[in-house]
Design a protein around this motif. Structure first.
Motif, PDB file in Angstrom:
ATOM      1  N   ARG A   1     -10.484  -5.942 -53.433  1.00  0.00           N
ATOM      2  CA  ARG A   1     -10.650  -5.779 -54.874  1.00  0.00           C
ATOM      3  C   ARG A   1      -9.739  -6.722 -55.649  1.00  0.00           C
ATOM      4  O   ARG A   1      -9.968  -6.989 -56.828  1.00  0.00           O
ATOM      5  N   GLY A   2      -8.702  -7.216 -55.011  1.00  0.00           N
ATOM      6  CA  GLY A   2      -7.791  -8.136 -55.677  1.00  0.00           C
ATOM      7  C   GLY A   2      -7.121  -9.075 -54.697  1.00  0.00           C
ATOM      8  O   GLY A   2      -6.830  -8.696 -53.559  1.00  0.00           O
ATOM      9  N   ILE A   3      -6.902 -10.306 -55.127  1.00  0.00           N
ATOM     10  CA  ILE A   3      -6.133 -11.281 -54.354  1.00  0.00           C
ATOM     11  C   ILE A   3      -4.986 -11.736 -55.244  1.00  0.00           C
ATOM     12  O   ILE A   3      -5.196 -12.215 -56.360  1.00  0.00           O
ATOM     13  N   ASN A   4      -3.770 -11.583 -54.733  1.00  0.00           N
ATOM     14  CA  ASN A   4      -2.560 -11.856 -55.512  1.00  0.00           C
ATOM     15  C   ASN A   4      -1.749 -12.934 -54.806  1.00  0.00           C
ATOM     16  O   ASN A   4      -1.069 -12.667 -53.823  1.00  0.00           O
ATOM     17  N   ILE A   5      -1.804 -14.165 -55.322  1.00  0.00           N
ATOM     18  CA  ILE A   5      -1.068 -15.278 -54.719  1.00  0.00           C
ATOM     19  C   ILE A   5       0.012 -15.723 -55.696  1.00  0.00           C
ATOM     20  O   ILE A   5      -0.251 -16.416 -56.677  1.00  0.00           O
ATOM     21  N   LYS A   6       1.252 -15.309 -55.432  1.00  0.00           N
ATOM     22  CA  LYS A   6       2.382 -15.721 -56.261  1.00  0.00           C
ATOM     23  C   LYS A   6       3.335 -16.656 -55.537  1.00  0.00           C
ATOM     24  O   LYS A   6       4.096 -17.385 -56.170  1.00  0.00           O
ATOM     25  N   ASP A   7       3.320 -16.606 -54.218  1.00  0.00           N
ATOM     26  CA  ASP A   7       4.284 -17.352 -53.407  1.00  0.00           C
ATOM     27  C   ASP A   7       3.777 -18.768 -53.136  1.00  0.00           C
ATOM     28  O   ASP A   7       2.788 -18.964 -52.432  1.00  0.00           O
ATOM     29  N   PHE A   8       4.474 -19.763 -53.689  1.00  0.00           N
ATOM     30  CA  PHE A   8       4.083 -21.161 -53.467  1.00  0.00           C
ATOM     31  C   PHE A   8       4.168 -21.542 -51.995  1.00  0.00           C
ATOM     32  O   PHE A   8       3.394 -22.378 -51.516  1.00  0.00           O
ATOM     33  N   SER A   9       5.109 -20.933 -51.277  1.00  0.00           N
ATOM     34  CA  SER A   9       5.295 -21.298 -49.870  1.00  0.00           C
ATOM     35  C   SER A   9       4.128 -20.865 -48.993  1.00  0.00           C
ATOM     36  O   SER A   9       4.027 -21.282 -47.836  1.00  0.00           O
ATOM     37  N   ALA A  10       3.222 -20.042 -49.534  1.00  0.00           N
ATOM     38  CA  ALA A  10       2.045 -19.648 -48.756  1.00  0.00           C
ATOM     39  C   ALA A  10       1.137 -20.839 -48.496  1.00  0.00           C
ATOM     40  O   ALA A  10       0.314 -20.809 -47.570  1.00  0.00           O
ATOM     41  N   GLY A  11       1.270 -21.891 -49.298  1.00  0.00           N
ATOM     42  CA  GLY A  11       0.514 -23.125 -49.074  1.00  0.00           C
ATOM     43  C   GLY A  11      -0.977 -23.011 -49.319  1.00  0.00           C
ATOM     44  O   GLY A  11      -1.773 -23.786 -48.782  1.00  0.00           O
ATOM     45  N   ILE A  12      -1.395 -22.081 -50.127  1.00  0.00           N
ATOM     46  CA  ILE A  12      -2.826 -21.869 -50.390  1.00  0.00           C
ATOM     47  C   ILE A  12      -3.283 -22.818 -51.495  1.00  0.00           C
ATOM     48  O   ILE A  12      -2.594 -22.994 -52.506  1.00  0.00           O
TER      49      ILE A  12
END
Length: 416
Positions: free
Chosen positions: A37-48
């Motif tokens: 239901r939600g995708i939360n990408i806050k971390d730059f280091s995740a490399g997405i």
């Protein structure tokens, strides 16, 4: 983003344990894609990257919220795909995504998903037409962040006040073009005298925006709880008077760096009875009178930031200070008082749980004029050695209150 902790709230829905919010990663399999239901990408280091996000948008048919502050290359392509593929989108956070522009916003507007949360601040450059379209289309918005909008003017902000009546949180922080005309106008009561003018001649607007008619509204924003106007250097006391009258239910108001405000603005703020958090840091025209007005009228205040408001020259004249039950007061504040308030005579610190004997000893050494000190209920002051110097407690007090009574006056202060 709003300083008031307006972070995107993502969690599980009650009664639907299979509905997921995925944090700082992409769905791992088809089952997660169907339940997300939600995708939360806050971390730059995740490399997405945006390309990966575009694939997932198409693959997650039940997606309702998307946070992309940790995907720096997010652009209009993502917003266009969201508009096409996610008809039930309720929340979008693209703060700081500098490649998002009016084009992507207008595509969302054309499809009109049921947005409730929209964060397009912190460097996202939108113009007035896009902001006007947001206000007139997404009338169910609860939270809107337009902070750091360099070209947003009163033209579009007036539409926000007119059409977004369900807003509970709004950030217009550091939008440098905003003036008083962007805010509701407070109709002055009959008999109220106008402020004295420095010049007898009427004010001549320097721009057509300043020549806009006052924003007269028949409704109030009763649902508005959080308003961040930090860094709006062009607004004056009149804007705050309008905000206070139009948003009577505010509990958080951020005005740090609004350098044109004076005690008159504080007087307007003091009419907001339920205010709990206020920032007036670096508003240098506010005086002790304004601070005293707040203390008397805003009895629900739990947090107030007055950094750089009172000059050290003013503190040197301080004679009496009451800080009873200020739970976050620490030794640092006591050291500061000791070093900068040589005239202090009476100090009330009862029930300030975090201060220690070390800071109190420093205060007593430096404050030679101090002749009245209350530290009742302060854990560090309950030592027997201190109790023998305390004034006697009132006879009518119960035993448990007598045990924590610590008031020192006259020679008893010197004996400490």
């Amino acid at each position: 983003m709003m300083e008031r902790d307006l972070e995107w709230e993502l969690g599980w829905r009650r009664g639907y344990p299979d509905l997921k919010h995925i944090v700082d990663r992409l769905p791992a399999n088809q089952q997660e894609r169907m339940s997300a239901r939600g995708i939360n990408i806050k971390d730059f280091s995740a490399g997405i990257t945006e390309r990966q996000i575009l694939v997932e948008i198409v693959s997650c048919p039940n997606l309702e919220s998307l946070v992309l502050t940790g995907v720096p290359d997010t652009s209009n392509n993502t917003l266009i795909e969201l508009a096409r593929s996610i008809p039930n989108l309720k929340g979008l956070v693209v703060n700081g995504c500098k490649y998002v522009t009016d084009t992507g916003i207008m595509e969302l507007v054309a499809r009109a998903p049921p947005l409730q949360y929209l964060y397009v601040g912190e460097g996202v450059v939108l113009t007035d037409p896009a902001v006007c379209a947001i206000a007139k289309t997404f009338t169910s918005l609860r939270e809107l962040d337009l902070s750091d909008g360099p070209v947003i003017t009163a033209v579009s902000v007036r539409d926000i006040w007119m059409f977004l009546r369900r807003l509970s949180a709004l950030s217009l922080a550091r939008c440098p073009q905003l003036t008083d005309t962007a805010f509701p106008y407070r109709v002055k009561p009959e008999g109220e005298k106008p402020a004295p003018e420095d010049k007898p001649l009427p004010h001549r607007p320097t721009t057509w925006i300043e020549g806009l008619e006052p924003l007269m509204l028949r409704h109030t924003s009763s649902s508005m709880k959080v308003l961040d106007l930090s860094g709006l250097t062009k607004i004056t006391d009149e804007a705050i008077a309008g905000v206070a009258a139009h948003c009577p239910g505010l509990d958080t108001l951020m005005l740090a760096g609004c350098t044109n405000l004076t005690d008159k603005a504080v007087e307007s703020i003091s009419r907001i009875g339920g205010l709990k958090r206020l920032s007036l840091a670096h508003v240098h025209h506010i005086t002790d009178n304004g601070v005293m007005k707040l203390a008397r009228e805003c009895t629900d205040l739990r947090s107030i930031d007055l950094a750089s408001v009172m000059e050290l020259a003013a503190l040197k004249k301080l004679v009496r200070l009451v800080l009873v039950r200020v739970q976050k007061l620490t030794d640092n504040a006591i050291y500061f008082l000791a070093d900068h308030t040589p005239s202090l005579e009476r100090l009330h610190l009862s029930y300030c749980d975090r201060i220690t004997l070390k800071s109190l000893h420093h205060l007593l050494r430096c404050s030679h004029n101090l002749d009245y000190l209350t530290v009742t209920g302060v854990p560090a002051a309950r030592r027997r050695g201190l109790g023998r110097f305390s004034d006697p407690p009132p006879e009518s007090w119960p035993p448990d209150q007598k045990a924590v009574f610590r008031v020192f006056s006259a020679e008893n202060v010197q004996s400490l």
